[in-house]
Design a protein around this motif. Structure first.
Motif, short mmCIF file in Angstrom:
data_model
loop_
_atom_site.label_atom_id
_atom_site.label_comp_id
_atom_site.label_asym_id
_atom_site.label_seq_id
_atom_site.Cartn_x
_atom_site.Cartn_y
_atom_site.Cartn_z
N ASP A 208 -2.77 1.75 -25.42
CA ASP A 208 -1.36 1.37 -25.29
C ASP A 208 -0.48 2.27 -26.16
O ASP A 208 0.62 2.68 -25.73
CB ASP A 208 -1.15 -0.08 -25.72
CG ASP A 208 -1.85 -1.08 -24.80
OD1 ASP A 208 -1.95 -0.81 -23.60
OD2 ASP A 208 -2.31 -2.12 -25.31
N GLU A 209 -0.94 2.57 -27.36
CA GLU A 209 -0.19 3.46 -28.25
C GLU A 209 -0.05 4.85 -27.63
O GLU A 209 1.02 5.47 -27.71
CB GLU A 209 -0.88 3.55 -29.61
CG GLU A 209 -0.79 2.27 -30.43
CD GLU A 209 -1.44 2.42 -31.80
OE1 GLU A 209 -0.71 2.35 -32.80
OE2 GLU A 209 -2.67 2.63 -31.85
N SER A 212 2.58 4.70 -24.79
CA SER A 212 3.95 4.54 -25.26
C SER A 212 4.45 5.77 -26.01
O SER A 212 5.66 5.97 -26.14
CB SER A 212 4.07 3.31 -26.17
OG SER A 212 3.37 3.52 -27.38
N THR A 249 -4.63 -12.94 -28.44
CA THR A 249 -3.21 -13.22 -28.68
C THR A 249 -2.63 -12.23 -29.68
O THR A 249 -1.50 -11.74 -29.49
CB THR A 249 -3.04 -14.66 -29.21
OG1 THR A 249 -3.48 -15.59 -28.22
CG2 THR A 249 -1.57 -14.94 -29.53
N TYR A 251 -3.64 -9.19 -30.23
CA TYR A 251 -3.51 -7.92 -29.53
C TYR A 251 -2.23 -7.89 -28.67
O TYR A 251 -1.46 -6.93 -28.71
CB TYR A 251 -4.73 -7.67 -28.66
CG TYR A 251 -4.49 -6.71 -27.52
CD1 TYR A 251 -4.26 -5.35 -27.76
CD2 TYR A 251 -4.45 -7.17 -26.20
CE1 TYR A 251 -4.01 -4.48 -26.71
CE2 TYR A 251 -4.21 -6.30 -25.16
CZ TYR A 251 -3.99 -4.95 -25.41
OH TYR A 251 -3.73 -4.09 -24.38
N LYS A 252 -2.00 -8.95 -27.93
CA LYS A 252 -0.81 -9.00 -27.06
C LYS A 252 0.48 -8.96 -27.87
O LYS A 252 1.45 -8.32 -27.47
CB LYS A 252 -0.86 -10.26 -26.19
CG LYS A 252 -1.96 -10.23 -25.13
CD LYS A 252 -1.99 -11.52 -24.33
CE LYS A 252 -3.06 -11.48 -23.25
NZ LYS A 252 -3.13 -12.75 -22.48
N ASN A 253 0.48 -9.63 -29.03
CA ASN A 253 1.66 -9.62 -29.89
C ASN A 253 1.94 -8.22 -30.44
O ASN A 253 3.10 -7.78 -30.51
CB ASN A 253 1.49 -10.61 -31.02
CG ASN A 253 1.55 -12.06 -30.55
OD1 ASN A 253 2.07 -12.35 -29.47
ND2 ASN A 253 1.00 -12.97 -31.35
N LYS A 255 1.04 -5.42 -29.05
CA LYS A 255 1.44 -4.59 -27.93
C LYS A 255 2.94 -4.70 -27.66
O LYS A 255 3.60 -3.71 -27.30
CB LYS A 255 0.65 -4.99 -26.68
CG LYS A 255 0.90 -4.11 -25.47
CD LYS A 255 0.00 -4.52 -24.30
CE LYS A 255 0.27 -3.67 -23.08
NZ LYS A 255 -0.60 -4.05 -21.93
N GLU A 256 3.48 -5.88 -27.89
CA GLU A 256 4.91 -6.08 -27.68
C GLU A 256 5.78 -5.32 -28.68
O GLU A 256 6.97 -5.11 -28.45
CB GLU A 256 5.24 -7.58 -27.74
CG GLU A 256 4.69 -8.38 -26.54
CD GLU A 256 5.04 -9.85 -26.63
OE1 GLU A 256 5.67 -10.26 -27.64
OE2 GLU A 256 4.68 -10.59 -25.70
N GLU A 257 5.18 -4.91 -29.80
CA GLU A 257 5.92 -4.14 -30.80
C GLU A 257 6.11 -2.69 -30.40
O GLU A 257 6.93 -1.97 -30.99
CB GLU A 257 5.20 -4.20 -32.14
CG GLU A 257 5.16 -5.58 -32.78
CD GLU A 257 4.52 -5.55 -34.17
OE1 GLU A 257 4.71 -4.54 -34.89
OE2 GLU A 257 3.85 -6.53 -34.51
#
Length: 260
Positions: A208-209, A212, A249, A251-253, A255-257
């Motif tokens: 993901d990093e 982005s 959870t 991980y998902k949090n 990812k939102e950053e």
């Protein structure tokens, strides 16, 4: 020191720019990197697969024993004496707080070799390393001048194997470092490739990093890079269902950053 998600994103953005207009693969040296804890059951098979894949290449090995209490260190030390690697660097560390931390401290060792050995293969101590990965992925990377490639792989569980194509894996983010080829210039200068502020899913978060930050991920469906052995009771697949949910959870949090 654990960098913030924002700080890491800025670093990877800089890395993306650095590799964008560079002739990445003038040198052909390769590095294989493994961090393991109590991996004696699978190590002989895995180390043999790496040797068979790499034996005709210019390569070095970096292996970290994360304070095993079985024969992991002894087995690797034995194999090091017969390896075709130009250098076989074996380290014994105190147990890291996280899997990401264990990986990063051996990944940091690659930075001193990156000028002559830019191709980095991250491997696991219980997954079969293919010759296709060692030979085909670097050639394709040179042809395309790309810094991060993902091969296809087999998901192996209970005696059955199922093909996971690279294209599909990238879409879902569900693949591991064991099926990739990475140029060493992508690795942060302090070696902290994986985010150490999480107990699991550090590899999915890294993909993901990359996305982005503008680091291109190139699928190579035609190359089978790894046979991945599914095991429950590991950090990424704990028996505790509540713990699984908690880690997912987090991980998902995180990812939102990420700023897309």
């Amino acid at each position: 020191m654990i960098r913030s998600v924002a700080e890491r994103q800025k670093i990877f953005q800089q890395k993306a720019q650095k590799i964008k207009n560079k002739n990445l693969w003038e040198k052909r040296g390769c590095q294989v990197v493994i961090s393991a804890r109590n991996a004696s059951d699978w190590l002989p098979i895995v180390l043999n697969s790496i040797e068979n894949a790499m034996k005709n290449l210019d390569w070095v090995m970096h292996f970290a024993d994360d304070e095993s209490d079985d024969d992991t260190y002894k087995i690797v030390n034995f194999f090091s004496q017969y390896s075709s690697a130009k250098e076989f660097n074996l380290f014994k560390f105190k147990k890291a707080q996280t899997v990401a931390g264990a990986k990063n401290r051996i990944i940091e060792k690659t930075l001193g070799y990156k000028e002559d050995y830019p191709a980095v293969f991250l491997a696991d101590a219980d997954d079969f390393f293919t010759q296709e990965r060692a030979l085909a992925l670097p050639e394709i990377a040179r042809e395309l001048n790309e810094g991060f490639l993902v091969g296809s792989w087999y998901h192996c569980k209970n005696g059955e194997k199922n093909l996971r194509k690279a294209t599909d894996s990238i879409k879902t983010g569900k693949y591991g470092p064991w099926t990739t080829l990475m140029h060493a210039d992508i690795i942060p200068d302090d070696g902290q490739l994986f985010y150490e502020g999480m107990d699991a899913h550090e590899d999915m978060f890294l993909w993901d990093e990359f996305k982005s930050s503008g680091i291109k991920t190139v699928p190579v469906d035609s190359v089978i890079a790894c046979y991945y052995n599914v095991r429950n009771g590991t950090v990424s697949r704990p028996w505790d269902v509540d713990r699984q949910k908690k880690e997912l959870t987090k991980y998902k949090n995180l990812k939102e950053e990420l700023l897309v």
